[in-house]
Design a protein around this motif. Structure first.
Motif: not given
Length: 420
Positions: A349-353, A357-359
């Motif tokens: 969720f943190w990477q989406l924020y 997106y790949v991570s």
């Protein structure tokens, strides 16, 4: 008319200009992490994860790792990479056990420091004076320490009753302290298995029950290192040797002297970690008892971004992981699969924020695999339990690699006179 501006005000910000976390924020993060661990304990039923015995064992296992990491921090802040921490710990275990057997545990601690400092002095001579590659020198010390201690054991411990060429006779233990009343109260609270409260009680209880006096000394060395290196003129000069030795020399700093001091102190701290293993942790010297803790200490230092507080946190994490296999073994490590899966969901969720997106997809996929592993099994294989500390080391280094900022001149060759 010229106006001089202090260098600290014009220096560029490091680490992308990230702000330092305030104390309330740090405490909030710690409380959140403890609440998450408590939730995992309730779901998995692994009640021993935060017990008093578990925390006390984790602390005992974390101390030698932390001392090795602290030693690495001193050396690398002065610009010298110290891969030889493992060998210096080995020297500390042997010298500490030999002197401890002859004259008592505290003399053994002193000789353990001396043994490690001798290894540090050798590393300083090779790297600072003769310009040998730091990695090559460190590896050579690790190999040399194994051979030297085996050779010395042949005509010391092997001649004593209960000893051999690979181990010493039993050693006298250092006194341990327990805070009466508070220790019993914390143990009673922990056994209630309440959410958060019992986990907090287990952690406090582990810190006040059966605590070795040498553990207290080791814990005090962390804030002492921070104060010396970041709040004194001596520390400023030493760190300048790791950031820009040429600039330090132009300001009159004897770079060679500070590098020597730092590396010898580094070896002494690693030797103290070795003496702790022999005298406190096992009360006996055994060949190979460091078990790679010098390397794990180096990993803890890197995880902590070359700062004492972060290093201590990394050592605590590795010590806790190592202690899981001693109490409840497979059950505790199985519970940690669930914890890791939840952490990866949070990371996704943190990477989406952050629009990475790949991570985020990778984190979510790994989390799904761990959830599946946890749901389809009751415990993990014993081989994985034994490997848990080393797997944790690799994962932590991989996840923290992007935010690291080592000293600029760490490992960079320097010859006297370059700044003139």
């Amino acid at each position: 008319m010229s106006t001089q501006v202090p260098a600290a005000r014009v220096a560029p910000k490091k680490g992308g200009g990230r702000r330092k976390l305030s104390l309330p924020v740090v405490l909030l993060i710690i409380a959140g992490a403890l609440a998450l661990v408590s939730l995992v304990r309730l779901i998995s039923g692994a009640e021993d994860v935060t017990s008093v015995g578990q925390v006390a064992g984790a602390l005992e296992l974390a101390v030698p790792i932390g001392l090795a990491g602290l030693g690495g921090l001193w050396a690398e802040r002065a610009g010298v990479i110290n891969i030889g921490l493992e060998g210096m710990m080995i020297l500390g275990t042997w010298f500490g056990a030999w002197a401890g057997f002859q004259w008592g545990p505290w003399v053994g601690v002193l000789f353990g420091i001396i043994g490690g400092a001798l290894g540090g002095l050798l590393h300083a001579v090779m790297t600072v004076t003769f310009g040998v590659n730091h990695i090559v020198s460190g590896v050579a010390i690790n190999i040399l320490a194994v051979g030297v201690t085996r050779y010395l054991s042949n005509f010391t411990f092997a001649q004593e009753q209960g000893g051999s060429s690979k181990q010493s006779p039993r050693l006298e233990e250092i006194d341990k302290i327990t805070i009466p009343g508070l220790s019993d109260w914390m143990q009673d609270l922990q056994q209630e298995h309440w959410f958060f409260v019992s986990d907090l009680a287990g952690i406090i209880g582990g810190l006040v029950t059966g605590l070795s006096l040498l553990t207290v000394v080791a814990l005090l060395l962390v804030p002492a290192t921070w104060w010396i290196l970041w709040r004194t003129a001596f520390g400023l000069r030493l760190r300048s040797c790791g950031e820009s030795p040429v600039a330090a020399e132009t300001l009159g700093v004897n770079v060679y002297k500070y590098k020597y001091i730092a590396v010898v102190i580094s070896g002494g701290l690693a030797g103290l970690g070795g003496a702790f293993l022999a005298i406190v942790a096992t009360s006996i010297y055994q060949e190979g008892q460091t078990g790679g803790r010098g390397y794990i200490g180096l990993a803890a230092m890197i995880f902590g971004n070359w700062m004492p507080g972060g290093m201590a946190l990394g050592a605590g994490l590795f010590g806790f992981t190592d202690s899981l296999k001693l109490r409840g073994g497979a059950e505790n490590v199985h519970a940690m699969l669930l914890l890791l899966a939840i952490l990866l969901v949070i990371a996704a969720f943190w990477q989406l924020y952050r629009k990475k997106y790949v991570s985020a997809v990778i984190s979510a996929a790994c989390s799904a695999l761990l959830f599946t592993w946890y749901a389809l099994t009751d415990q993990v294989p014993s081989q994985f339990v034994d490997a848990a500390p080393y797997v944790t080391t690799l994962l932590v280094l991989a996840l923290s690699a992007q935010r690291l900022r080592p000293p600029k001149a760490d490992g960079v060759p320097y010859r006297k006179g370059e700044g003139k």
